[in-house]
Scaffold this active site. Structure first.
Site, short mmCIF file in Angstrom:
data_model
loop_
_atom_site.label_atom_id
_atom_site.label_comp_id
_atom_site.label_asym_id
_atom_site.label_seq_id
_atom_site.Cartn_x
_atom_site.Cartn_y
_atom_site.Cartn_z
N CYS A 29 8.10 79.63 -97.57
CA CYS A 29 8.13 81.09 -97.59
C CYS A 29 7.23 81.58 -96.46
CB CYS A 29 7.68 81.61 -98.95
SG CYS A 29 5.99 81.13 -99.40
N ARG A 71 13.20 89.16 -92.77
CA ARG A 71 12.19 88.32 -92.12
C ARG A 71 12.82 87.01 -91.64
NH1 ARG A 71 6.71 87.60 -95.31
NH2 ARG A 71 6.10 86.76 -93.28
#
Length: 287
Positions: free
Chosen positions: A242, A184
């Protein structure tokens, strides 16, 4: 700062004594939540540590009335968090212990949020629910008994944090860690948020590397070595984000164990990526 972790054995003894020797009366929170199964109530009812109150991360530890530009899990108002904490029976002087069934990647959100709100003694069950199971201790089924309302007063700002308009400058001058999975970070996949990639200048540091196979955090020395290899030199400020501010809290736990004072960006990638005017980097390098 009070203790960050507690073992299953220490928690078991504290539940029998109804308090910690180095803390106060025990308040136990079950924060089971996953992206693919956000409602942890069925798991809680099927078996939880005796006396644990169920905490709904999406409802109690986040504000979902905010626009998308605030991210997927913006912080709840301090009034909302305080009302929830009192509902869980928390009063000042208590020792709060939190756990989940996913290596504390969800329960760390409760740890960080309560400490950010000024509650001094919050501890993670090291190894999470598996540690309790491996120790052979009993479980309780159904809903836990409703406690008497607590009286705790909370106020945000007790831990350092980063607002959206502070992040770009911080990434220039400090060390900004991205706690998401490496793919990601590189922008190879993005299953949830509107854009793929990472904040320019951020360094990839998947939070799962902070724990061993048993879900227990690595030693402070091991964690310190890890973060120094990522650029956490003496005198460098360290921030973390995050996907939506949940596992960033887990990274904050690891950084705290290693002796750093991390700044959490609660809005995280979900907030940054919802602002099309902000730049995005892809690939393995920070910029």
């Amino acid at each position: 700062m009070a203790s960050i972790l507690t073992t299953a054995e220490e928690l078991h003894d504290a539940l029998i004594a109804r308090r910690y020797d180095d803390g106060g009366p025990v308040r136990l929170l079950d924060v089971r939540w996953r992206l693919d199964r956000p409602d942890g109530r069925p798991d809680h009812r099927s078996g939880h540590i005796p006396g644990a109150q169920y905490v709904a991360l999406d409802e109690d530890l986040a504000d979902h009335h905010a626009p998308a530009s605030e991210g997927r899990h913006p912080l709840p108002s301090v009034e909302k968090l305080q009302a929830a904490a009192r509902r869980w029976g928390i009063s000042r002087g208590d020792t709060v212990v939190v756990y989940d069934d996913a290596k504390n990647t969800a329960s760390a959100r409760a740890w960080w949020l309560l400490r950010f709100a000024g509650f001094a003694d919050v501890r993670l069950l090291d190894g999470a629910l598996r540690a309790w199971t491996d120790a052979g201790y009993d479980f309780e089924k159904g809903d836990a008994e409703t406690p008497a309302p607590g009286t705790v007063d909370l106020s945000y700002g007790a831990l350092p944090s980063l607002a959206l308009d502070e992040v770009a400058a911080f990434a220039e001058d400090g060390l900004l860690l991205d706690a998401r999975a490496a793919e990601r970070y590189r922008g190879e996949t993005e299953p949830i948020d509107p854009r793929a990639g990472h904040i320019p200048g951020a360094v990839s540091a998947p939070t799962i590397d902070n724990v061993g196979e048993d879900g227990r955090f690595r030693s402070p020395d091991e964690l310190r070595t890890r973060f120094r290899m990522l650029g956490a030199e003496d005198g460098v400020s360290v921030g973390v984000y995050c996907g939506s501010g949940v596992t960033a809290a887990h990274q904050a736990v690891a950084l705290s164990l290693a002796g750093f004072e991390p700044r959490v960006f609660p809005g995280s990638w979900s907030q940054w990526s919802n602002h099309p005017e902000l730049p995005v980097a892809t690939g393995p390098d920070p910029r």
